[in-house]
Design a protein around this motif. Structure first.
Motif, PDB file in Angstrom:
ATOM      1  N   LEU A  50       0.925  -1.117   0.850  1.00  0.00           N
ATOM      2  CA  LEU A  50      -0.259   0.250   0.021  1.00  0.00           C
ATOM      3  C   LEU A  50       0.842   1.337   0.041  1.00  0.00           C
ATOM      4  N   ILE A  51       1.927   1.285   1.074  1.00  0.00           N
ATOM      5  CA  ILE A  51       2.596   2.478   0.616  1.00  0.00           C
ATOM      6  C   ILE A  51       3.685   2.936  -1.087  1.00  0.00           C
ATOM      7  N   GLU A  52       3.632   1.700  -1.182  1.00  0.00           N
ATOM      8  CA  GLU A  52       4.596   2.047  -2.441  1.00  0.00           C
ATOM      9  C   GLU A  52       3.331   2.406  -4.213  1.00  0.00           C
ATOM     10  N   ARG A  53       1.981   1.932  -3.597  1.00  0.00           N
ATOM     11  CA  ARG A  53       0.693   2.257  -4.294  1.00  0.00           C
ATOM     12  C   ARG A  53       0.546   3.945  -3.850  1.00  0.00           C
ATOM     13  N   LEU A  54       0.952   4.621  -2.220  1.00  0.00           N
ATOM     14  CA  LEU A  54       0.307   5.799  -1.969  1.00  0.00           C
ATOM     15  C   LEU A  54       1.364   6.771  -2.614  1.00  0.00           C
ATOM     16  N   THR A  55       2.722   6.042  -2.169  1.00  0.00           N
ATOM     17  CA  THR A  55       3.773   6.802  -2.756  1.00  0.00           C
ATOM     18  C   THR A  55       4.235   7.468  -3.640  1.00  0.00           C
ATOM     19  N   ARG A  56       2.999   7.111  -4.936  1.00  0.00           N
ATOM     20  CA  ARG A  56       2.557   7.109  -6.451  1.00  0.00           C
ATOM     21  C   ARG A  56       2.472   8.398  -6.093  1.00  0.00           C
ATOM     22  N   LEU A  57       0.953   9.149  -5.410  1.00  0.00           N
ATOM     23  CA  LEU A  57       0.224   9.956  -5.164  1.00  0.00           C
ATOM     24  C   LEU A  57       0.831  11.602  -5.348  1.00  0.00           C
ATOM     25  N   SER A  58      -0.786  12.342  -4.965  1.00  0.00           N
ATOM     26  CA  SER A  58       0.067  13.293  -4.714  1.00  0.00           C
ATOM     27  C   SER A  58      -0.666  13.661  -3.514  1.00  0.00           C
ATOM     28  N   ALA A  59       0.318  14.763  -2.082  1.00  0.00           N
ATOM     29  CA  ALA A  59       0.486  15.040  -0.803  1.00  0.00           C
ATOM     30  C   ALA A  59      -1.510  14.918  -1.024  1.00  0.00           C
ATOM     31  N   ASP A  60      -2.724  15.884  -1.769  1.00  0.00           N
ATOM     32  CA  ASP A  60      -4.028  15.373  -1.541  1.00  0.00           C
ATOM     33  C   ASP A  60      -4.786  14.143  -1.961  1.00  0.00           C
ATOM     34  N   GLU A  61      -3.584  13.926  -2.859  1.00  0.00           N
ATOM     35  CA  GLU A  61      -4.986  11.985  -3.363  1.00  0.00           C
ATOM     36  C   GLU A  61      -4.108  11.643  -1.863  1.00  0.00           C
ATOM     37  N   ILE A  62      -3.370  11.225  -1.026  1.00  0.00           N
ATOM     38  CA  ILE A  62      -3.160  10.709  -0.181  1.00  0.00           C
ATOM     39  C   ILE A  62      -3.760  10.797   1.339  1.00  0.00           C
ATOM     40  N   ALA A  63      -4.030  12.339   1.218  1.00  0.00           N
ATOM     41  CA  ALA A  63      -5.029  12.955   2.337  1.00  0.00           C
ATOM     42  C   ALA A  63      -6.432  11.745   2.092  1.00  0.00           C
ATOM     43  N   GLY A  64      -7.231  12.253   0.785  1.00  0.00           N
ATOM     44  CA  GLY A  64      -8.152  11.938  -0.050  1.00  0.00           C
ATOM     45  C   GLY A  64      -8.199  10.238   0.661  1.00  0.00           C
ATOM     46  N   PHE A  65      -7.021   9.707   0.202  1.00  0.00           N
ATOM     47  CA  PHE A  65      -7.827   8.404   0.541  1.00  0.00           C
ATOM     48  C   PHE A  65      -7.219   7.997   2.182  1.00  0.00           C
ATOM     49  N   ASP A  66      -7.014   8.910   2.734  1.00  0.00           N
ATOM     50  CA  ASP A  66      -6.859   8.248   4.267  1.00  0.00           C
ATOM     51  C   ASP A  66      -7.913   9.115   4.867  1.00  0.00           C
TER      52      ASP A  66
ATOM     53  N   THR B 125      -0.829   4.691   5.516  1.00  0.00           N
ATOM     54  CA  THR B 125      -1.047   6.240   5.016  1.00  0.00           C
ATOM     55  C   THR B 125      -0.019   7.257   5.720  1.00  0.00           C
ATOM     56  N   THR B 126      -0.087   7.373   6.725  1.00  0.00           N
ATOM     57  CA  THR B 126       1.013   8.371   7.564  1.00  0.00           C
ATOM     58  C   THR B 126       2.142   8.032   7.376  1.00  0.00           C
ATOM     59  N   ASP B 127       3.315   6.902   6.961  1.00  0.00           N
ATOM     60  CA  ASP B 127       4.311   6.352   6.125  1.00  0.00           C
ATOM     61  C   ASP B 127       4.237   7.556   4.932  1.00  0.00           C
ATOM     62  N   ALA B 128       3.226   7.064   3.828  1.00  0.00           N
ATOM     63  CA  ALA B 128       3.621   7.031   2.862  1.00  0.00           C
ATOM     64  C   ALA B 128       3.617   8.746   2.065  1.00  0.00           C
ATOM     65  N   TYR B 129       2.394   9.542   3.314  1.00  0.00           N
ATOM     66  CA  TYR B 129       2.456  11.207   3.265  1.00  0.00           C
ATOM     67  C   TYR B 129       3.702  10.964   4.015  1.00  0.00           C
ATOM     68  N   GLY B 130       4.440  11.228   4.674  1.00  0.00           N
ATOM     69  CA  GLY B 130       5.184  11.340   5.384  1.00  0.00           C
ATOM     70  C   GLY B 130       6.733  11.474   4.154  1.00  0.00           C
ATOM     71  N   GLN B 131       6.326   9.936   3.644  1.00  0.00           N
ATOM     72  CA  GLN B 131       7.716  10.290   2.077  1.00  0.00           C
ATOM     73  C   GLN B 131       7.394  10.896   1.136  1.00  0.00           C
ATOM     74  N   VAL B 132       5.978  11.473   1.171  1.00  0.00           N
ATOM     75  CA  VAL B 132       6.092  12.653   0.180  1.00  0.00           C
ATOM     76  C   VAL B 132       6.138  13.851   0.471  1.00  0.00           C
ATOM     77  N   THR B 133       5.535  14.552   1.727  1.00  0.00           N
ATOM     78  CA  THR B 133       5.816  15.300   1.653  1.00  0.00           C
ATOM     79  C   THR B 133       7.131  16.053   2.711  1.00  0.00           C
ATOM     80  N   GLY B 134       7.458  14.708   3.655  1.00  0.00           N
ATOM     81  CA  GLY B 134       8.943  15.074   4.166  1.00  0.00           C
ATOM     82  C   GLY B 134       8.165  15.659   5.761  1.00  0.00           C
ATOM     83  N   ASP B 135       6.723  14.950   6.611  1.00  0.00           N
ATOM     84  CA  ASP B 135       5.897  15.653   7.284  1.00  0.00           C
ATOM     85  C   ASP B 135       4.665  14.749   7.116  1.00  0.00           C
TER      86      ASP B 135
END
Length: 199
Positions: free
Chosen positions: A35-51, A135-145
């Motif tokens: 799931l993290i591998e899939r989510l890190t292909r998305l934008s921060a907005d998309e990851i937040a929407g998934f969450d 989702t938190t891990d993926a968001y952190g990888q994409v945004t650094g936060d």
């Protein structure tokens, strides 16, 4: 919501889980990694929407009869364990999620639950904490936060509107098949949750 499920199902296909011989964390780690591998292909907005949508799916499982199922399978269940269990039901995919939402006793037919009974699968296999926080891990990888996900998800939730899932849960159901599969856990459950008697 359809896109949320598409991402979950794609991650499940990537993980290619075999239901035989699963240890306590095997399913959790495999699905979370995919799931993290899939989510890190998305934008921060998309990851937040998934969450937002994934949180809603878990929320609809916050029912007494689903808790009863979790208690039976793991012979006891606290708040954190139940939260992880609900994430695990989401991780089973849309077909099984809908079956559990309709009647948690349908879990009696799942190969992982049957494996628990035979001793081939760990009883905590559906407690998926790592998957829940992927989702938190993926968001952190994409945004650094990582810490920014909660506020971002709140903003996205306001933008995308209400959850399309049904809001009214059905009345709690009895779980005769699961109770028969886990009789010792059912006896313990009844000690803490005696049946309600009609007056």
């Amino acid at each position: 919501m359809d896109r949320c499920w598409d991402i979950i199902e794609a991650a499940r296909a990537d993980a290619a889980v075999d239901w035989k011989g699963l240890g306590e964390h095997d399913l959790d780690i495999a699905l979370a990694t995919a799931l993290i591998e899939r989510l890190t292909r998305l934008s921060a907005d998309e990851i937040a929407g998934f969450d937002v949508r994934a949180s809603s799916l878990r929320g609809h499982l916050n029912r007494d009869d689903v808790y009863h199922a979790a208690f039976l399978m793991t012979h006891g269940c606290g708040d954190d364990g139940f939260s992880d269990f609900r994430a695990g039901v989401v991780g089973l995919g849309r077909h099984w999620y809908d079956l559990v939402l309709r009647d948690p006793d349908n879990l009696a037919e799942h190969p992982a639950v049957r494996g628990i009974v035979t001793g081939d699968v760990d009883q905590h296999v559906l407690r998926m904490e790592t998957f829940q926080y992927a989702t938190t891990d993926a968001y952190g990888q994409v945004t650094g936060d990582e810490d920014g996900l909660h506020d971002h998800a709140d903003r996205v939730a306001a933008a995308i509107g209400d959850d399309p899932s049904p809001q009214q849960p059905p009345p709690p159901r009895q779980l005769p098949r699961l109770a028969a599969m886990f009789p010792a856990a059912q006896r313990t459950y009844e000690l803490f949750h005696p049946p309600q008697r009609s007056r």
